[in-house]
Design a protein around this motif. Structure first.
Motif, mmCIF file in Angstrom:
data_model
loop_
_atom_site.group_PDB
_atom_site.id
_atom_site.type_symbol
_atom_site.label_atom_id
_atom_site.label_comp_id
_atom_site.label_asym_id
_atom_site.label_seq_id
_atom_site.Cartn_x
_atom_site.Cartn_y
_atom_site.Cartn_z
ATOM 1 N N UNK A 1 -11.532 -30.502 13.689
ATOM 2 C CA UNK A 1 -11.384 -29.728 12.588
ATOM 3 C C UNK A 1 -9.926 -29.280 11.945
ATOM 4 N N UNK B 1 -6.306 -33.206 4.886
ATOM 5 C CA UNK B 1 -7.059 -32.828 3.621
ATOM 6 C C UNK B 1 -5.960 -32.950 2.494
ATOM 7 N N UNK C 1 -8.394 -30.712 8.635
ATOM 8 C CA UNK C 1 -7.812 -29.622 7.685
ATOM 9 C C UNK C 1 -6.150 -30.109 7.352
ATOM 10 N N UNK D 1 -12.283 -28.129 4.153
ATOM 11 C CA UNK D 1 -13.207 -29.391 4.306
ATOM 12 C C UNK D 1 -14.595 -28.396 4.278
ATOM 13 N N UNK D 2 -15.572 -29.086 3.576
ATOM 14 C CA UNK D 2 -16.802 -28.298 3.348
ATOM 15 C C UNK D 2 -17.620 -27.806 4.629
ATOM 16 N N UNK D 3 -17.422 -28.642 5.516
ATOM 17 C CA UNK D 3 -18.005 -28.455 6.810
ATOM 18 C C UNK D 3 -17.182 -27.272 7.740
ATOM 19 N N UNK D 4 -16.083 -27.460 7.521
ATOM 20 C CA UNK D 4 -15.277 -26.419 8.406
ATOM 21 C C UNK D 4 -15.636 -24.919 7.591
#
Lengths: 363, 363
Positions: free
Chosen positions: A70, A77, A74, B342-345
């Motif tokens: 994660x 991104x 991030x 991020x969509x998942x985080x």
């Protein structure tokens, strides 16, 4: 027999490992995980080894790796989102590997860096990959501009989708211009892939009335281009017929929100014919959708889709994973199936049980 | 301006009420709710007044009525499930009312009792019903063997679906042999109706290349019969052409699990022509699916579908209704759309917030 690429034990029968001392040394090297910072700076400088290691962290089901992954995602991104994402699907035998090999080499000849990711959740059932491994694309895998990465196997479609989406971000941060997501045409896969790419290409072959197979699977509806592969030799006449039939079929569907009219094309991937034309179709699509703002809108919608999809999945997982619910569910289903209880009253009871249960995460 | 049929105040401007004393008396009579037991025994003896009152309880959004409705439904359940449930859809102008009127009268002439329920969630947007009220089926509404009930308006599709499913149960317990669910072809409605009927009929009209309109809306795929209405006068030739085109289109779809091959037929509802043939098609379908056990299997699956669907809906309602989530969601959506997270985080964070929140029902 679950494989974990972070665990070198899987390589014990590798011929290169001929004695315990060498094995130990290799294990030590492999066990020494680079720090998150090292991985991130490696990815941003386009180092394949760092990218591969980070993807392996994404694919891992180990909870410690989850937080690391994660954090890498991030940080990457802001450097992502600059590529063109292309989904490619087709039934087994349509020649997907040959096509991607020809297409990837063409892109490479133009100086473009391409990452090829595969989605193959069926392997969790068959315990082997339908798509096979990267050796299928022998020449392309040696191309310095190309990175081929098979999907995490032994996973659910939802899990593979998350991992693939996150892998796309890392590949983009590593400077790849084109991301190809390959999937085998066996049902739900295409819909998941469609929600993570900019352009969706359906590969088909002409023959025995199968031209409209895509309609049956609901894939023609989401395709931006349908390409008839193996258009060579005796197949050329059949290809033209298939193209006409597909063009007729496309009229059944409403205009796309993208403003794009799906195109039926053909190629002989084996002979490297028709590849330039297909690249041009994709370029035209990107140009159109960037100028009418659909491109960015679709990506924003996809991000929101995956946010809500993940939330809904996790709510369900928590509910159906609850011990009291598990004890009640089968009995409730039977009662409802046999008309002993109304579905709505039964749902009400289960929901009340769930929110009163001590087993829930909120307790 | 929400109407509650249990509240007689809506009738204050009714010309029959000319003074306060009469008004009060009428209110007293209408306010005297019969007991649940009286309603149930009324339904089971086929009394329309009891059935109507019980349906009004189902349609009410008052929480006190909810428990009463559940109790009536669960008591009626063992007496339900003996009917044939038919879904009828078609775009506005296809002649649904005229068709149902002709079909219902034909059934009545055979001694069959028919209940006609309409699903029209669009009325919650237009604040008026596209399908209009029962006066559209003027003659049929006077038929003693027929009961016509428009759907609860001002509601979501999910809400209308639940209420319609429960209304079906009460109508069956009241002895109706055929339940017709009418819906207007405007998108998701058909899929909801499909999951509550045995037989799905798509009504179309021949003309200006619109024959394949159903494909575009995904309705042809779920239809068990496609009927071209208004096959009279100048339309007869066009009808034959439309039938041929539809028959070709049906080949695009895979065989149905029911073992049934969808049939394209035609009628002139206005002239009462072709109605007997359509009833025969439905009879053949029921016969086939009862003998190959698909009929019962589908009903059991539909019950399970609505159980799980209701659970998932309620889980989402609880999550998205949570105050902390409501405060965070828009900001999170924006961050995800703009690739800041991020969509998942982001989903992970919201889920953790939800399960830690005190606002949740489990606290």
């Amino acid at each position: 027999m679950k494989k974990d690429k972070l665990n070198p034990k899987d390589n014990q029968d590798n011929p290169e490992i001929f004695n315990a001392a060498v094995l130990k040394k290799i294990q030590q090297v492999r066990n020494s995980q680079p720090s998150i910072e090292v991985l991130i700076s490696g990815i941003l400088s386009g180092e394949i080894s760092a990218l591969s290691r980070a993807i392996t962290l994404i694919e891992s089901n180990n909870k410690n790796h989850f937080a690391k992954a994660n954090s890498i995602i991030n940080t990457c991104l802001p450097y992502a989102n600059q590529s063109v994402r292309i989904g490619i699907t087709g039934v087994p035998g349509a020649g997907k590997s040959t096509f991607i090999e020809a297409f990837g080499k063409h892109l490479s000849s133009l100086g473009k860096k391409t990452a090829v990711l595969t989605i193959d959740p069926t392997s969790s059932i068959s315990h082997g990959s339908i798509l096979g491994d990267k050796t299928r694309m022998d020449e392309l895998s040696k191309d310095p501009n190309t990175y081929i990465r098979p999907s995490a196997s032994g996973d659910t479609l939802g899990g593979v989708a998350r991992k693939t989406r996150e892998t796309i971000i890392l590949c983009e941060a590593a400077g790849f211009d084109v991301i190809i997501i390959e999937t085998v045409g066996v049902g739900q896969n295409e819909i998941a892939v469609h929600s993570m790419v900019d352009f969706f290409l359906l590969l088909q072959i002409a023959g025995a009335g199968d031209e409209l197979q895509g309609i049956k699977r609901g894939v023609i509806e989401i395709a931006d281009a349908i390409v008839i592969n193996k258009s060579d030799g005796d197949n050329i006449a059949k290809t033209e017929q298939a193209k006409a039939e597909l063009n007729r079929a496309l009229h059944f569907f409403p205009p796309k929100k993208s403003g794009w009219t799906p195109i039926v094309s053909s190629c002989s991937a084996k002979n490297h014919q028709g590849i330039t034309e297909i690249q041009q179709i994709i370029t035209d699509y990107i140009e159109l959708t960037k100028s009418n703002t659909y491109f960015d809108k679709k990506r924003a919608e996809q991000n929101e889709f995956w946010l809500l999809e993940t939330i809904n999945e996790q709510l369900k997982q928590n509910f159906y994973g609850n011990t009291e619910i598990q004890n009640l569910l089968e009995k409730t289903k039977k009662a409802v199936q046999n008309n002993e209880s109304s579905p709505f009253a039964a749902a009400q009871l289960l929901i009340e049980t769930y929110f009163n249960s001590k087993d829930q995460s909120c307790s």
